[in-house]
Design a protein around this motif. Structure first.
Motif, PDB file in Angstrom:
ATOM      1  N   GLY A   1       0.874  -1.280   0.065  1.00 31.62           N
ATOM      2  CA  GLY A   1      -0.037  -0.082  -0.176  1.00 31.62           C
ATOM      3  C   GLY A   1       0.908   1.309  -0.033  1.00 31.62           C
ATOM      4  O   GLY A   1       0.088   2.312   0.210  1.00 31.62           O
ATOM      5  N   ARG A   2       2.250   0.971  -0.144  1.00 33.64           N
ATOM      6  CA  ARG A   2       2.921   2.353  -0.157  1.00 33.64           C
ATOM      7  C   ARG A   2       3.623   2.775  -1.641  1.00 33.64           C
ATOM      8  O   ARG A   2       4.575   1.654  -1.911  1.00 33.64           O
ATOM      9  CB  ARG A   2       4.128   2.351   0.742  1.00 33.64           C
ATOM     10  CG  ARG A   2       4.853   3.460   0.960  1.00 33.64           C
ATOM     11  CD  ARG A   2       5.830   3.381   2.298  1.00 33.64           C
ATOM     12  NE  ARG A   2       4.974   3.009   3.469  1.00 33.64           N
ATOM     13  CZ  ARG A   2       5.798   2.815   4.483  1.00 33.64           C
ATOM     14  NH1 ARG A   2       6.850   2.704   4.781  1.00 33.64           N
ATOM     15  NH2 ARG A   2       4.912   2.895   5.821  1.00 33.64           N
ATOM     16  N   ALA A   3       3.145   3.459  -2.346  1.00 33.53           N
ATOM     17  CA  ALA A   3       3.847   3.897  -3.445  1.00 33.53           C
ATOM     18  C   ALA A   3       4.893   4.454  -3.333  1.00 33.53           C
ATOM     19  O   ALA A   3       5.073   5.642  -2.641  1.00 33.53           O
ATOM     20  CB  ALA A   3       2.729   4.619  -4.523  1.00 33.53           C
ATOM     21  N   ALA A   4       6.177   3.970  -3.819  1.00 37.44           N
ATOM     22  CA  ALA A   4       7.353   4.825  -3.605  1.00 37.44           C
ATOM     23  C   ALA A   4       8.167   5.214  -5.017  1.00 37.44           C
ATOM     24  O   ALA A   4       8.277   4.279  -5.966  1.00 37.44           O
ATOM     25  CB  ALA A   4       8.215   4.088  -2.688  1.00 37.44           C
ATOM     26  N   LEU A   5       8.687   6.075  -5.193  1.00 34.01           N
ATOM     27  CA  LEU A   5       9.449   6.717  -6.328  1.00 34.01           C
ATOM     28  C   LEU A   5      10.874   7.101  -5.627  1.00 34.01           C
ATOM     29  O   LEU A   5      11.071   7.752  -4.605  1.00 34.01           O
ATOM     30  CB  LEU A   5       8.875   7.685  -7.002  1.00 34.01           C
ATOM     31  CG  LEU A   5       7.577   7.290  -7.793  1.00 34.01           C
ATOM     32  CD1 LEU A   5       6.973   8.601  -8.299  1.00 34.01           C
ATOM     33  CD2 LEU A   5       7.898   6.271  -8.908  1.00 34.01           C
ATOM     34  N   LEU A   6      11.728   7.138  -6.434  1.00 33.20           N
ATOM     35  CA  LEU A   6      13.216   7.584  -6.188  1.00 33.20           C
ATOM     36  C   LEU A   6      13.700   8.544  -6.928  1.00 33.20           C
ATOM     37  O   LEU A   6      13.823   8.530  -8.209  1.00 33.20           O
ATOM     38  CB  LEU A   6      14.237   6.489  -6.409  1.00 33.20           C
ATOM     39  CG  LEU A   6      14.234   5.403  -5.230  1.00 33.20           C
ATOM     40  CD1 LEU A   6      13.159   4.397  -5.348  1.00 33.20           C
ATOM     41  CD2 LEU A   6      15.691   4.443  -5.411  1.00 33.20           C
ATOM     42  N   PRO A   7      13.403   9.963  -6.603  1.00 35.43           N
ATOM     43  CA  PRO A   7      13.586  11.084  -7.214  1.00 35.43           C
ATOM     44  C   PRO A   7      14.756  11.219  -7.896  1.00 35.43           C
ATOM     45  O   PRO A   7      14.973  11.582  -9.198  1.00 35.43           O
ATOM     46  CB  PRO A   7      13.457  12.385  -6.274  1.00 35.43           C
ATOM     47  CG  PRO A   7      12.659  11.689  -5.441  1.00 35.43           C
ATOM     48  CD  PRO A   7      12.853  10.306  -5.173  1.00 35.43           C
ATOM     49  N   LEU A   8      16.135  10.741  -7.258  1.00 35.30           N
ATOM     50  CA  LEU A   8      17.479  10.913  -7.992  1.00 35.30           C
ATOM     51  C   LEU A   8      17.561   9.929  -9.039  1.00 35.30           C
ATOM     52  O   LEU A   8      18.188  10.290 -10.008  1.00 35.30           O
ATOM     53  CB  LEU A   8      18.253  10.480  -6.814  1.00 35.30           C
ATOM     54  CG  LEU A   8      20.011  10.432  -7.293  1.00 35.30           C
ATOM     55  CD1 LEU A   8      20.229  11.955  -7.844  1.00 35.30           C
ATOM     56  CD2 LEU A   8      20.841  10.062  -5.978  1.00 35.30           C
ATOM     57  N   ASN A   9      16.946   8.750  -9.076  1.00 36.00           N
ATOM     58  CA  ASN A   9      17.064   7.956 -10.164  1.00 36.00           C
ATOM     59  C   ASN A   9      16.202   8.387 -11.087  1.00 36.00           C
ATOM     60  O   ASN A   9      16.587   8.178 -12.412  1.00 36.00           O
ATOM     61  CB  ASN A   9      16.694   6.440  -9.651  1.00 36.00           C
ATOM     62  CG  ASN A   9      17.969   6.034  -8.739  1.00 36.00           C
ATOM     63  OD1 ASN A   9      18.779   6.513  -8.379  1.00 36.00           O
ATOM     64  ND2 ASN A   9      17.581   4.785  -8.365  1.00 36.00           N
ATOM     65  N   ILE A  10      15.117   8.804 -10.840  1.00 35.69           N
ATOM     66  CA  ILE A  10      14.040   9.385 -12.028  1.00 35.69           C
ATOM     67  C   ILE A  10      14.871  10.364 -12.646  1.00 35.69           C
ATOM     68  O   ILE A  10      14.844  10.613 -14.002  1.00 35.69           O
ATOM     69  CB  ILE A  10      12.784   9.859 -11.418  1.00 35.69           C
ATOM     70  CG1 ILE A  10      11.971   8.927 -10.649  1.00 35.69           C
ATOM     71  CG2 ILE A  10      12.013  10.686 -12.511  1.00 35.69           C
ATOM     72  CD1 ILE A  10      10.917   9.062 -10.158  1.00 35.69           C
ATOM     73  N   GLU A  11      15.495  11.298 -12.356  1.00 30.61           N
ATOM     74  CA  GLU A  11      16.255  12.294 -12.686  1.00 30.61           C
ATOM     75  C   GLU A  11      17.226  11.702 -13.639  1.00 30.61           C
ATOM     76  O   GLU A  11      17.478  12.106 -14.729  1.00 30.61           O
ATOM     77  CB  GLU A  11      16.838  13.133 -11.818  1.00 30.61           C
ATOM     78  CG  GLU A  11      17.624  14.478 -12.297  1.00 30.61           C
ATOM     79  CD  GLU A  11      18.260  15.189 -11.267  1.00 30.61           C
ATOM     80  OE1 GLU A  11      19.144  16.297 -11.589  1.00 30.61           O
ATOM     81  OE2 GLU A  11      18.101  15.153 -10.027  1.00 30.61           O
ATOM     82  N   SER A  12      18.089  10.867 -13.202  1.00 30.87           N
ATOM     83  CA  SER A  12      18.940  10.195 -13.926  1.00 30.87           C
ATOM     84  C   SER A  12      18.437   9.311 -15.253  1.00 30.87           C
ATOM     85  O   SER A  12      18.942   9.287 -16.424  1.00 30.87           O
ATOM     86  CB  SER A  12      19.902   9.126 -13.260  1.00 30.87           C
ATOM     87  OG  SER A  12      20.590   9.581 -12.357  1.00 30.87           O
ATOM     88  N   PHE A  13      17.248   8.779 -14.890  1.00 28.67           N
ATOM     89  CA  PHE A  13      16.561   8.082 -16.029  1.00 28.67           C
ATOM     90  C   PHE A  13      16.136   8.913 -17.169  1.00 28.67           C
ATOM     91  O   PHE A  13      16.060   8.486 -18.559  1.00 28.67           O
ATOM     92  CB  PHE A  13      15.566   7.317 -15.324  1.00 28.67           C
ATOM     93  CG  PHE A  13      14.603   6.740 -16.301  1.00 28.67           C
ATOM     94  CD1 PHE A  13      14.727   5.257 -17.057  1.00 28.67           C
ATOM     95  CD2 PHE A  13      13.331   7.351 -16.719  1.00 28.67           C
ATOM     96  CE1 PHE A  13      13.930   4.840 -18.162  1.00 28.67           C
ATOM     97  CE2 PHE A  13      12.383   6.647 -17.676  1.00 28.67           C
ATOM     98  CZ  PHE A  13      12.669   5.513 -18.394  1.00 28.67           C
ATOM     99  N   GLY A  14      15.654  10.055 -16.838  1.00 28.54           N
ATOM    100  CA  GLY A  14      15.069  11.081 -17.727  1.00 28.54           C
ATOM    101  C   GLY A  14      15.950  12.029 -18.575  1.00 28.54           C
ATOM    102  O   GLY A  14      15.643  12.802 -19.189  1.00 28.54           O
ATOM    103  N   LYS A  15      17.412  11.988 -17.851  1.00 34.33           N
ATOM    104  CA  LYS A  15      18.505  12.954 -18.268  1.00 34.33           C
ATOM    105  C   LYS A  15      18.592  13.121 -19.738  1.00 34.33           C
ATOM    106  O   LYS A  15      18.666  14.256 -20.480  1.00 34.33           O
ATOM    107  CB  LYS A  15      19.714  12.772 -17.704  1.00 34.33           C
ATOM    108  CG  LYS A  15      20.712  13.731 -17.929  1.00 34.33           C
ATOM    109  CD  LYS A  15      21.861  13.397 -16.903  1.00 34.33           C
ATOM    110  CE  LYS A  15      22.376  12.107 -17.216  1.00 34.33           C
ATOM    111  NZ  LYS A  15      23.579  11.943 -16.319  1.00 34.33           N
TER     112      LYS A  15
END
Length: 475
Positions: free
Chosen positions: A230-244
Motif C-alpha cells: 500500500g505504499r507507492a514509492a519513487l526515487l527522485p534521484l534515479n528518476i532524474e538520471s533516467f530522464g536526463k
C-alpha cells in the motif's frame, strides 16, 4: 562484481595530493584490486611489503584503525550462525555500495521537502488518471519519496524471501560434497564453511541490491512488490538520471513512472492471491535448481582458508542449473507467464491512461519496455546468484492480450480475470491472444447452454425460481 568479495576492504579514501597520490598508492600496493581482494597485502604478493615477515606482509599496509575494522568484519563473518544468508552483512555491503555512488558519478542524497511533495502530487494525479483505465480502485494508501539507502532498507525483507530458498540448497550442498567419513570429523570446518557461505551470499546479494538501488525508479520495477504493501514509492534521484537524456520534461517522466507504480499498487492490493502466487512460483522454480556439485567439489577440495575468495569466484561463474525435467519446465513457464501478465497488464493500463494526456507516452512506453527486456548489471547478478532472471520475456505478447481483452469485454471484463489464478491466460494463450478471448467467450456460452438444458430436464423445474430465490435469501 566487487573486488572485495567479503566486504573486508574499506572504501578507498581520496589521497590528499589528488591523482598523484592515487598513482603512488597503486604503485605501492595500497587500495583494493583483483589481486588484493581484502584490501590488505598478501604474503609475497602485490601490496605486501615482503615475505620475510608474514604478519608485516599481510597487515603492513593497514593503519591500526583499518586493521581493527578488518578483523572485526572477519570475526563477524566467521561467528555468523544464522540462516543461509548473512543478511546483516548484505545490508552493510548494500549501504556501502550505495554510498560509493553510481557509475555516472551521482551520489545518494536525502530527500528534500520539494521532492517529497512532487512525488506525492504525481502519484495523486496518476491515481486519478488510472480511475478511467481500470476497474481496480487505488491501492496506494500513501506515496513516499525514497533515497537509494531507504530503498535498500525497505526492500531487503523481500529479497530475503527470494534468495533464502536457493541459498539453503547451496548450504546443504557444501556439506554434502565432503565424504561421509570426513563429515564426522569436520564439524568445525563445516561450521566455518556455512559461515563462509552465508557471508558469500550476503556479500553478493548486498552488492547487487546496492547496485540495483542506483537503477530502480520505484518499488515495483522488477514486477514484484518489493516495498511495504500500500505504499507507492519513487526515487527522485534515479528518476532524474533516467530522464536526463530522453529529451522529455522531467515532470512528464515522473508522472509516467508514477502511473506505473500506482498501477502495480492497485493490482497487488486488490488481487489478494497475486503476491503469494508470484513468490510461490519463484520458490517452486528454486526447488528445481540443482547445484553443480562437481564444480563445488573442486572448490571445496582445494579450499584454502587464506583464499576464501575462491568460493565467491565459483559463485560468480554460476553453480546453478535448472533441472531438465517436465516439472521444472512447467515451473519456469508459470513464473515467466505470471511476470509477463503482471507487467503486460500494467503496460496496457498505463498506456490507456497516459496516451490521451501525455505527448511523450509512446516514447516512454517503448523506453521502459526495452529497459525491462534487457535488464541491468544488477539483474544479471541475481540471475547468476539464484539461477533466475526476473524479467518478463513476453511482456509485449501479454500487453497485446490485455488490449484484446479490453476491446472484447471492456475494462470490467478484462480486470475480472484477476478474480482467480485459474482464470488467467496461460503461456500458450500468449501465442494467440485473440484466440484466448474468442475461446473464453465460447466456453461461457457453452456453460450457459448446459445449465439451461439441465434446468429444462429437471423434474423440479416448476420450483426452480422459488429455489433460486430461497438461495439468494440464504446468502
Amino acid at each position: 562484481m566487487s573486488d572485495t568479495p567479503f566486504g573486508f576492504g574499506l572504501p578507498p579514501e581520496e589521497p590528499e595530493n589528488g591523482d598523484e597520490g592515487k598513482k603512488k598508492d597503486q604503485e605501492s600496493g595500497g587500495g583494493q584490486g583483483p589481486d588484493n581482494p581484502f584490501g590488505f597485502g598478501l604474503p609475497g604478493g602485490p601490496g605486501g611489503p615482503g615475505g620475510d615477515n608474514p604478519l608485516a606482509a599481510m597487515f603492513g599496509s593497514l593503519n591500526p584503525n583499518d586493521l581493527g575494522a578488518a578483523f572485526q568484519q572477519l570475526g563477524q563473518m566467521l561467528s555468523y550462525e544464522g540462516g543461509p544468508v548473512n543478511w546483516d552483512m548484505a545490508k552493510q555491503i548494500a549501504r556501502q555500495t550505495v554510498s560509493q555512488g553510481t557509475g555516472d558519478g551521482t551520489k545518494d542524497s536525502s530527500i528534500g521537502p520539494a521532492e517529497r511533495t512532487a512525488v506525492e502530487e504525481a502519484v495523486r494525479l496518476a491515481d486519478l488518471w488510472l480511475d478511467d483505465a481500470t476497474s481496480l480502485p487505488s491501492g496506494a494508501g500513501s506515496a513516499v519519496a525514497w533515497s537509494r539507502a531507504e530503498w535498500v532498507e525497505a526492500t531487503l525483507p523481500v529479497w530475503k524471501e527470494l534468495v533464502d530458498p536457493v541459498a539453503e540448497r547451496v548450504g546443504a550442498a557444501m556439506g554434502d560434497v565432503l565424504p561421509e567419513e570426513m563429515q564426522a570429523m569436520a564439524g568445525p570446518l563445516l561450521g566455518m564453511m556455512r559461515s563462509m557461505g552465508g557471508a558469500m551470499f550476503g556479500t553478493q546479494i548486498g552488492q547487487a541490491v546496492g547496485v540495483l538501488a542506483g537503477e530502480v525508479v520505484g518499488s515495483t520495477d522488477i514486477g514484484l512488490p518489493l516495498g511495504p504493501a500500500g505504499r507507492a514509492a519513487l526515487l527522485p534521484l534515479n528518476i532524474e538520471s533516467f530522464g536526463k537524456d530522453l529529451g522529455i520534461a522531467q515532470e512528464e517522466v515522473r508522472l509516467y513512472l508514477a502511473l506505473r507504480e500506482a498501477a502495480h499498487q492497485r493490482l497487488f492490493a486488490h488481487v489478494p492471491w497475486l503476491r503469494s502466487h508470484l513468490f510461490g512460483a519463484v520458490e517452486g522454480y528454486a526447488r528445481g535448481i540443482k547445484v553443480d556439485t562437481a564444480k563445488l567439489e573442486d572448490v571445496v577440495g582445494q579450499f584454502d582458508p587464506q583464499n576464501p575468495e575462491e568460493l565467491q569466484q565459483a559463485l560468480q561463474q554460476g553453480m546453478f542449473q535448472p533441472e531438465d525435467t517436465p516439472e521444472q519446465k512447467a515451473a519456469l513457464a508459470r513464473l515467466e507467464t505470471a511476470l509477463a501478465l503482471v507487467e503486460g497488464w500494467v503496460d496496457a493500463v498505463v498506456h490507456a491512461a497516459a496516451k490521451p494526456r501525455l505527448s511523450s507516452a509512446d516514447a516512454l512506453r517503448e523506453t521502459l519496455r526495452r529497459r525491462r527486456a534487457t535488464g541491468g548489471p544488477a539483474e544479471q547478478t541475481f540471475a547468476t546468484l539464484i539461477g533466475l532472471e526476473l524479467r518478463p520475456r513476453r511482456l509485449r505478447d501479454a500487453s497485446r492480450l490485455w488490449a484484446s481483452l479490453t476491446d472484447a469485454r471492456g475494462v470490467d471484463g478484462r480486470d475480472g480475470l484477476w478474480a482467480h489464478p485459474d482464470m488467467l491466460p496461460t503461456a500458450s494463450d500468449l501465442d494467440d491472444p485473440d484466440g484466448f478471448v474468442h475461446r473464453e467467450q465460447l466456453d461461457f456460452s457453452e456453460l450457459d447452454k448446459m445449465l439451461g438444458e439441465a434446468a429444462d430436464g429437471s423434474a423440479e423445474k416448476p420450483n426452480l425460481k422459488k429455489d433460486e430465490d430461497k438461495g439468494d435469501d440464504d446468502q
